[in-house]
Design a protein around this motif. Structure first.
Motif, PDB file in Angstrom:
ATOM      1  N   THR A 115       0.796  -1.223   0.000  1.00  0.00           N
ATOM      2  CA  THR A 115       0.000   0.000   0.000  1.00  0.00           C
ATOM      3  C   THR A 115       0.833   1.280   0.000  1.00  0.00           C
ATOM      4  O   THR A 115       0.277   2.370  -0.087  1.00  0.00           O
ATOM      5  CB  THR A 115      -0.925   0.033   1.246  1.00  0.00           C
ATOM      6  OG1 THR A 115      -0.119  -0.119   2.414  1.00  0.00           O
ATOM      7  CG2 THR A 115      -1.964  -1.081   1.194  1.00  0.00           C
ATOM      8  N   ARG A 118       0.934   2.925  -3.470  1.00  0.00           N
ATOM      9  CA  ARG A 118       0.199   1.900  -4.237  1.00  0.00           C
ATOM     10  C   ARG A 118       1.017   0.673  -4.601  1.00  0.00           C
ATOM     11  O   ARG A 118       0.728  -0.014  -5.569  1.00  0.00           O
ATOM     12  CB  ARG A 118      -0.423   2.488  -5.503  1.00  0.00           C
ATOM     13  CG  ARG A 118      -1.478   3.528  -5.223  1.00  0.00           C
ATOM     14  CD  ARG A 118      -2.450   3.696  -6.361  1.00  0.00           C
ATOM     15  NE  ARG A 118      -3.426   4.696  -5.987  1.00  0.00           N
ATOM     16  CZ  ARG A 118      -3.254   5.997  -6.188  1.00  0.00           C
ATOM     17  NH1 ARG A 118      -2.172   6.437  -6.785  1.00  0.00           N
ATOM     18  NH2 ARG A 118      -4.181   6.841  -5.796  1.00  0.00           N
ATOM     19  N   SER A 153      -4.092  -7.525   2.378  1.00  0.00           N
ATOM     20  CA  SER A 153      -4.272  -7.717   0.947  1.00  0.00           C
ATOM     21  C   SER A 153      -3.519  -8.954   0.477  1.00  0.00           C
ATOM     22  O   SER A 153      -2.904  -9.650   1.276  1.00  0.00           O
ATOM     23  CB  SER A 153      -3.836  -6.463   0.177  1.00  0.00           C
ATOM     24  OG  SER A 153      -2.600  -5.989   0.640  1.00  0.00           O
TER      25      SER A 153
ATOM     26  N   SER B 114     -10.418  -2.656  -0.781  1.00  0.00           N
ATOM     27  CA  SER B 114      -9.247  -3.423  -1.227  1.00  0.00           C
ATOM     28  C   SER B 114      -8.528  -4.101  -0.068  1.00  0.00           C
ATOM     29  O   SER B 114      -7.779  -5.053  -0.282  1.00  0.00           O
ATOM     30  CB  SER B 114      -8.272  -2.523  -1.984  1.00  0.00           C
ATOM     31  OG  SER B 114      -7.514  -1.720  -1.099  1.00  0.00           O
ATOM     32  N   THR B 115      -8.746  -3.625   1.142  1.00  0.00           N
ATOM     33  CA  THR B 115      -7.996  -4.140   2.289  1.00  0.00           C
ATOM     34  C   THR B 115      -8.876  -4.726   3.390  1.00  0.00           C
ATOM     35  O   THR B 115      -8.360  -5.262   4.364  1.00  0.00           O
ATOM     36  CB  THR B 115      -7.144  -3.011   2.920  1.00  0.00           C
ATOM     37  OG1 THR B 115      -8.005  -1.917   3.248  1.00  0.00           O
ATOM     38  CG2 THR B 115      -6.072  -2.525   1.962  1.00  0.00           C
ATOM     39  N   GLY B 119      -9.865  -7.802   0.874  1.00  0.00           N
ATOM     40  CA  GLY B 119     -10.502  -7.440  -0.387  1.00  0.00           C
ATOM     41  C   GLY B 119     -11.921  -7.948  -0.543  1.00  0.00           C
ATOM     42  O   GLY B 119     -12.165  -9.143  -0.515  1.00  0.00           O
ATOM     43  N   SER B 153      -3.795   1.453  -3.190  1.00  0.00           N
ATOM     44  CA  SER B 153      -3.534   0.257  -3.988  1.00  0.00           C
ATOM     45  C   SER B 153      -4.235   0.362  -5.339  1.00  0.00           C
ATOM     46  O   SER B 153      -4.870   1.368  -5.637  1.00  0.00           O
ATOM     47  CB  SER B 153      -3.977  -1.006  -3.231  1.00  0.00           C
ATOM     48  OG  SER B 153      -5.235  -0.849  -2.654  1.00  0.00           O
ATOM     49  N   TYR B 155      -7.085  -1.364  -7.329  1.00  0.00           N
ATOM     50  CA  TYR B 155      -8.188  -2.280  -7.014  1.00  0.00           C
ATOM     51  C   TYR B 155      -9.413  -1.869  -7.813  1.00  0.00           C
ATOM     52  O   TYR B 155     -10.102  -0.915  -7.440  1.00  0.00           O
ATOM     53  CB  TYR B 155      -8.469  -2.217  -5.514  1.00  0.00           C
ATOM     54  CG  TYR B 155      -9.306  -3.355  -4.988  1.00  0.00           C
ATOM     55  CD1 TYR B 155      -8.768  -4.639  -4.862  1.00  0.00           C
ATOM     56  CD2 TYR B 155     -10.625  -3.155  -4.606  1.00  0.00           C
ATOM     57  CE1 TYR B 155      -9.519  -5.684  -4.365  1.00  0.00           C
ATOM     58  CE2 TYR B 155     -11.386  -4.206  -4.104  1.00  0.00           C
ATOM     59  CZ  TYR B 155     -10.827  -5.467  -3.977  1.00  0.00           C
ATOM     60  OH  TYR B 155     -11.572  -6.490  -3.481  1.00  0.00           O
TER      61      TYR B 155
END
Lengths: 358, 358
Positions: A115, A118, A153, B114-115, B119, B153, B155
């Motif tokens: 993260t 990104r 993730s 995303s986390t 996810g 991220s 996603y």
């Protein structure tokens, strides 16, 4: 001795190398060169090995950060502090992060890497046996006040560099905890690997050849499952063998009372029993029970309520529609996912607890 | 009117649908059914549209959470609170998250999705023009005290549901901000789309047909770039057209002084000038300048130091080896990445600031 396994992921592949003293040749195992290197470790491991890694890089190219040892470092605050430190040290997308340590460091640093701006490259350098499991498969994450690993993730490392020499300093309890996952991989793989693992006598120092072999075999089992199915669905669930009750026990006893592996060891014993009852098959229950007992895994339980454990199982992250699913074995090497009938499971668990109670 | 574009990603594809009133038929655009729905919005948007979405689901199946309006919600604290709320409401991996709002909500909620438990699926329901850009391409994230979007991220959503009716309530300044990115997509695409966009008179209410067309065309341009190159490398950088100076201006003037689009509009003007000088080509500098001026974009700058802006440009997340890279145009529809010679850039910027200064 040195050996390696290549792991395929959706986005590419990476190499896991295990061997003696390989922490001293990190650059050899990196897939490319980087603008700068940022090593994150915990206090215990940093004291022992950080310098070994750091001195391989030019001093203006490498930085490091040390977190307190222990599960508490998998917190949102520690995560944010890590980001702050990395930004202040000028880390960017062309840098590499090295996670030097056990599962806590790997999980925290992997999540950080996934993260930070990104996503930047990271390398796992596991220093525990248990981390043979967590360093492969791409799962990274931190804890939330309401539960473990709830924030995270899927993010594979670019390499895993596993120096078995660093495992020599492990306390016996950590060896045990790690070997529970090795045995699990044996149960999933087949008789020959399983029998080989339970020949290990954990009460004596393990020779590096056996250790390297077991770790890489375990990694291969995990990799085969994960490659089929990176995000949790059918096959990846096999890796939960022993974990349904294992997680519930950890939570019920209070995290840290038993190690993860100790809880999983009992979880697997239960899963063997349930498997035998469900499929009317013979599994190496006794041989396994003997092995965990001889090697000092806790096999005597404090008084526990089956009902309370069942409720914990229902809350598992992997639960669907509140139905408990367990990984059972039709034979060693032949796992299946089974929807459990609650009353049957409750009775089985009650019997099981009764047999092991203090 | 309703139209759609399918976006390919590494892991699959998703559909972006734009149309009038389609927020009232959300279920029609979901790729599958979910155990539960969790809608996250900001205060401004929630007051206007949350009920429209919520009432489409059974009351025991839907929950919602409202964050304060504005950039401050893209914080680590808000992110953690969102996770806490979602856990308390029993959200799990089989739930769907809907991000109802502009870029702030989309970025925050996308990063959350995303986390959260490594996810879960999420849908973007953009309610600003600017979000036509941010809702496609998979970039999600939050801010750090040391800079914007430093935590995040890639996603992608499972669907984008873009109700152009919700854009009617936008203040003119937001329309302008969003249209800067539409024009940018015009510059990247070619003369015909560019000329079509600068026919838009933003000072009057835009008709839904034109709006739907422009947004989907813009999304198609972005999608074409992103599909080639999901993670930032060569082609994705084209999307930074106008952003090198744009970001520096936002930071130098203080975030919030100008909107993102206002800063990018000036950034593009500068990029056009530098392009003309660098490649000795004719670009529609005057036509573009007229359009931004007529439509109320700020074209008069407060006194600014070229040196200070150059330093900001060097710190950009995308910078490599501290060399400033700019996206320039050889023609409308023909972007290239150019390593800039610092002295040349400094002189160009000084001239440019001189022309626009108050």
């Amino acid at each position: 001795m040195e050996a390696s396994v290549t792991i395929q992921t959706r986005s590419g592949s990476y190499v896991v190398t295990a061997g003696t003293g390989i922490r001293k040749q990190v650059i050899k195992y990196l897939p490319k060169s980087y603008e700068s290197i940022y090593i994150v470790s915990d206090q215990t491991v940093a004291d022992l090995y950080l310098e070994d890694i750091k001195k391989q890089f030019a001093s203006n190219q490498v930085d490091s950060y040390v977190v307190p040892s222990g599960e508490a470092s998998k917190s949102i605050d520690q995560y944010y502090e890590l980001i702050t430190d990395a930004l202040e040290k000028g880390l960017n997308r062309h840098s590499l992060v090295i996670a030097l340590g056990g599962g806590v460091v790997g999980d925290l640093v992997g999540f950080f890497a996934s993260t930070f701006m990104r996503g930047i490259d990271f390398v796992q350098m596991p220093t525990t046996i248990l981390a043979h499991d967590s360093s492969v498969g791409g799962k990274v994450g931190i804890n939330h006040a309401l539960g473990k690993n709830l924030i995270g993730s899927f993010y594979p490392p670019v390499a895993v560099i596993y120096d078995v020499e660093t495992l020599k300093s492990l306390p016996l309890r950590e060896v045990r905890s790690g070997y529970a996952e090795v045995v699990k991989h044996g149960f999933l793989e087949g008789e020959s690997f399983f029998r080989d693992v339970i020949r290990a006598d954990l009460t004596k120092p393990l020779d590096e050849r056996t250790l390297t072999k077991h770790l890489l075999q375990g990694i291969q089992v995990k990799a085969a499952v994960v490659e089929r199915d990176e995000r949790e669905s059918y096959h990846r669930m096999f890796l939960n063998f022993g974990h349904t009750l294992g997680h519930a026990l950890e939570s019920e006893l209070g995290y840290g009372t038993w190690t993860h592996g100790e809880a999983v060891a009992i979880g697997m014993l239960f899963a063997l029993k349930v498997s035998q009852r469900t499929f009317r098959v013979d599994l190496p229950y006794e041989a396994y029970y003997e092995w965990i007992k001889t090697n000092g895994y806790p096999t005597v339980l404090p008084p526990l309520k089956a009902e309370s454990l069942i409720n914990k199982m229902k809350k598992d992250k992997k639960t669907k529609n509140k139905q408990i699913q367990m990984v059972l074995l039709k034979a060693v090497g032949h796992p299946v996912i089974q929807q459990m009938e609650e009353e049957f499971l409750y009775n089985q668990l009650k019997d099981f607890l009764g047999e092991l109670v203090d």
